[in-house]
Design a protein around this motif. Structure first.
Motif, PDB file in Angstrom:
ATOM      1  N   PRO A  30       0.788  -1.236   0.000  1.00 13.56           N
ATOM      2  CA  PRO A  30       0.000   0.000   0.000  1.00 13.56           C
ATOM      3  C   PRO A  30       0.823   1.291   0.000  1.00 13.56           C
ATOM      4  CG  PRO A  30      -0.033  -1.017   2.163  1.00 13.56           C
ATOM      5  CD  PRO A  30       0.684  -1.953   1.242  1.00 13.56           C
ATOM      6  N   ARG A  31       2.110   1.228   0.287  1.00 15.20           N
ATOM      7  CA  ARG A  31       2.913   2.438   0.435  1.00 15.20           C
ATOM      8  C   ARG A  31       3.833   2.681  -0.752  1.00 15.20           C
ATOM      9  NH1 ARG A  31       6.213   1.461   5.207  1.00 15.20           N
ATOM     10  NH2 ARG A  31       6.890   3.591   4.908  1.00 15.20           N
ATOM     11  N   ASN A  32       3.428   2.314  -1.955  1.00 14.34           N
ATOM     12  CA  ASN A  32       4.301   2.468  -3.124  1.00 14.34           C
ATOM     13  C   ASN A  32       4.758   3.897  -3.344  1.00 14.34           C
ATOM     14  OD1 ASN A  32       4.745  -0.093  -3.923  1.00 14.34           O
ATOM     15  ND2 ASN A  32       3.257  -0.092  -5.578  1.00 14.34           N
ATOM     16  N   THR A  33       3.855   4.861  -3.205  1.00 12.24           N
ATOM     17  CA  THR A  33       4.211   6.260  -3.442  1.00 12.24           C
ATOM     18  C   THR A  33       5.258   6.725  -2.439  1.00 12.24           C
ATOM     19  OG1 THR A  33       2.036   6.707  -4.356  1.00 12.24           O
ATOM     20  CG2 THR A  33       3.317   8.613  -3.646  1.00 12.24           C
ATOM     21  N   VAL A  34       5.069   6.374  -1.192  1.00 15.09           N
ATOM     22  CA  VAL A  34       6.028   6.749  -0.146  1.00 15.09           C
ATOM     23  C   VAL A  34       7.385   6.118  -0.428  1.00 15.09           C
ATOM     24  CG1 VAL A  34       6.552   6.551   2.319  1.00 15.09           C
ATOM     25  CG2 VAL A  34       4.226   7.061   1.584  1.00 15.09           C
ATOM     26  N   LEU A  35       7.382   4.866  -0.834  1.00 17.07           N
ATOM     27  CA  LEU A  35       8.638   4.169  -1.131  1.00 17.07           C
ATOM     28  C   LEU A  35       9.342   4.778  -2.342  1.00 17.07           C
ATOM     29  CD1 LEU A  35       7.566   0.472  -0.512  1.00 17.07           C
ATOM     30  CD2 LEU A  35       9.109   1.856   0.904  1.00 17.07           C
ATOM     31  N   ARG A  36       8.583   5.131  -3.380  1.00 16.48           N
ATOM     32  CA  ARG A  36       9.196   5.751  -4.559  1.00 16.48           C
ATOM     33  C   ARG A  36       9.811   7.095  -4.215  1.00 16.48           C
ATOM     34  NH1 ARG A  36       4.394   4.212  -7.196  1.00 16.48           N
ATOM     35  NH2 ARG A  36       3.802   6.404  -7.344  1.00 16.48           N
ATOM     36  N   ARG A  37       9.125   7.873  -3.404  1.00 15.79           N
ATOM     37  CA  ARG A  37       9.680   9.169  -2.985  1.00 15.79           C
ATOM     38  C   ARG A  37      10.941   8.978  -2.161  1.00 15.79           C
ATOM     39  NH1 ARG A  37       3.942  11.895  -1.502  1.00 15.79           N
ATOM     40  NH2 ARG A  37       3.400  12.480  -3.630  1.00 15.79           N
ATOM     41  N   ARG A  38      10.925   8.001  -1.273  1.00 14.96           N
ATOM     42  CA  ARG A  38      12.108   7.717  -0.444  1.00 14.96           C
ATOM     43  C   ARG A  38      13.276   7.287  -1.326  1.00 14.96           C
ATOM     44  NH1 ARG A  38      15.393   8.836   3.445  1.00 14.96           N
ATOM     45  NH2 ARG A  38      16.232   7.067   4.531  1.00 14.96           N
ATOM     46  N   LEU A  39      12.999   6.472  -2.336  1.00 13.66           N
ATOM     47  CA  LEU A  39      14.046   6.028  -3.249  1.00 13.66           C
ATOM     48  C   LEU A  39      14.665   7.216  -3.982  1.00 13.66           C
ATOM     49  CD1 LEU A  39      15.273   3.295  -4.089  1.00 13.66           C
ATOM     50  CD2 LEU A  39      13.732   3.323  -6.038  1.00 13.66           C
ATOM     51  N   LEU A  40      13.840   8.156  -4.407  1.00 11.45           N
ATOM     52  CA  LEU A  40      14.358   9.357  -5.068  1.00 11.45           C
ATOM     53  C   LEU A  40      15.205  10.204  -4.123  1.00 11.45           C
ATOM     54  CD1 LEU A  40      11.266  10.419  -7.183  1.00 11.45           C
ATOM     55  CD2 LEU A  40      13.494   9.686  -8.038  1.00 11.45           C
TER      56      LEU A  40
END
Length: 81
Positions: A30-40
């Motif tokens: 459920p936290r894909n957006t948060v994970l993508r932002r963290r990766l960036l």
């Protein structure tokens, strides 16, 4: 390549990047957006780290060595747990 003394914050950022990337590999979380932002964020932090402006950091293999070291330390930590 000879062993390089990477700053601890850089190694930790690379370890966090690896963990975040692996978390994104699991579809349906459920936290894909948060994970993508963290990766960036982590990618930027690693790419622009001051270490890479030093003569040692400019070596082409230094980024590869950083990833290898971070994976190795991450595996040691996982085994110790």
């Amino acid at each position: 390549m000879e062993p390089t003394a990477f700053p601890q914050d850089l190694v930790q950022a690379q370890r966090d990047w690896i963990r975040t990337y692996e978390a994104l590999a699991h579809p349906g979380l459920p936290r894909n957006t948060v994970l993508r932002r963290r990766l960036l964020e982590l990618s930027t932090q690693i790419w622009w780290h001051p270490f890479f402006t030093t003569s040692t950091g400019r070596a082409p293999a230094s980024r590869l060595e950083l990833r290898r070291l971070a994976r190795e330390r991450g595996q040691r930590t996982a085994r110790a747990s």
